[in-house]
Scaffold this active site. Structure first.
Site, PDB file in Angstrom:
ATOM      1  NE  ARG A   1      -3.702   2.158   2.642  1.00 51.42           N
ATOM      2  CZ  ARG A   1      -3.447   3.364   3.114  1.00 51.42           C
ATOM      3  NH1 ARG A   1      -2.239   3.646   3.586  1.00 51.42           N
ATOM      4  NH2 ARG A   1      -4.382   4.293   3.135  1.00 51.42           N
ATOM      5  CG  LEU A   2       2.833   3.171  -2.645  1.00 46.17           C
ATOM      6  CD1 LEU A   2       3.258   3.686  -4.011  1.00 46.17           C
ATOM      7  CD2 LEU A   2       3.991   3.263  -1.659  1.00 46.17           C
ATOM      8  CG  ASP A   3       0.307   6.748   3.131  1.00 46.12           C
ATOM      9  OD1 ASP A   3      -0.182   5.650   3.440  1.00 46.12           O
ATOM     10  OD2 ASP A   3       1.194   7.324   3.791  1.00 46.12           O
ATOM     11  CE  LYS A   4      -7.392  11.068  -2.333  1.00 49.56           C
ATOM     12  NZ  LYS A   4      -8.704  11.546  -1.836  1.00 49.56           N
TER      13      LYS A   4
ATOM     14  CB  THR B   1       2.815   7.903  -0.955  1.00 50.88           C
ATOM     15  OG1 THR B   1       2.863   8.405   0.382  1.00 50.88           O
ATOM     16  CG2 THR B   1       4.169   7.305  -1.294  1.00 50.88           C
TER      17      THR B   1
END
Length: 236
Positions: free
Chosen positions: A99-102, A104
């Site tokens: 997962r990558l943050d919104k 990122t």
């Protein structure tokens, strides 16, 4: 394998669509028209409308995640990384590995290979991930050393040692550029690590994951299949 399952997976269509193809006599196996969905396919040549259909079990894509999309397969209110795929490439069984943050950006692997995804995310494997962070706040030598030796986050969690290289340091502490490699995947880990040394991550971009590197010529929002070499290195 049953011909209906073979075609549904290979063509990325539903079983109902396959049933219509069979009924319309559009499917051939080694030149023989097949109408029964239970017909077993082994190594024969399968054609639909005289076009050879090649079966591929797993799919692997390298995506350059842009800002503003969430790392999920579906979301009721927000655009996801899967919404970046064309109708021709989209498959319901594809998912993002990790997962990558919104906010990122950077490298994201999209696949339907569950075992490989589990391997890359397993804490026991310690798969390296490198990020480029734009950081605000004073980057002291003692703070950098804490990142390199492992530190305690504000909630008490302990991080493993990270590799840290300062690419550019702003003497006014407005925005320094730092490359950091971690070997674990705690929630918001990079941001929390810098917060622990009184710095704030302004921008974050993932450059590598395991043997994969973000191609310089792949723009944000774009994706491409992994090359044979990339896949071999990733699995190896």
């Amino acid at each position: 394998m049953r011909i209906d399952k073979y075609l549904a997976h290979a063509l990325n269509v539903g079983r109902t669509d396959v049933k219509k193809m069979l009924k319309a006599k559009r499917v051939q196996v080694d030149g023989q028209i097949i109408k029964d969905g239970k017909f077993q396919v082994t190594e024969q040549t399968v054609r639909v409308d005289n076009r050879v259909i090649t079966y591929q079990e797993n799919f692997y894509y390298l995506l350059h995640k842009p800002q503003g999309v969430v790392t999920a397969t579906k979301d009721a209110s927000q655009r996801t990384v899967m919404d970046l795929f064309s109708a021709a490439d989209y498959r319901a069984d594809l998912y993002p590995v990790g997962r990558l943050d919104k906010d990122t950006t950077g490298l994201l692997l999209i696949t339907n290979d569950g075992p490989l995804g589990h391997k890359l995310l397993s804490p026991k494997k310690h798969v390296a991930k490198t990020y480029l962070a734009t950081v605000a706040g004073e980057l002291t030598l003692s703070g950098l050393e804490r990142l390199r030796t492992g530190l305690e986050l504000k909630n008490g969690e302990q991080t493993q040692p990270a590799q840290v290289q300062v690419r550019e340091q702003d003497p006014k502490n407005e925005a320094s550029l730092v490359e950091i490699t971690i070997h674990e995947g705690k929630y918001h880990q990079v941001k929390r690590m810098f917060a622990a040394i009184s710095c704030r991550v302004v921008e974050l971009k993932r450059l590598t994951m395991g043997s994969l590197s973000l191609p310089a010529d792949l723009p944000p929002g774009a994706y491409r299949p992994l090359t044979d070499l990339e896949l071999a290195q990733l699995k190896g």
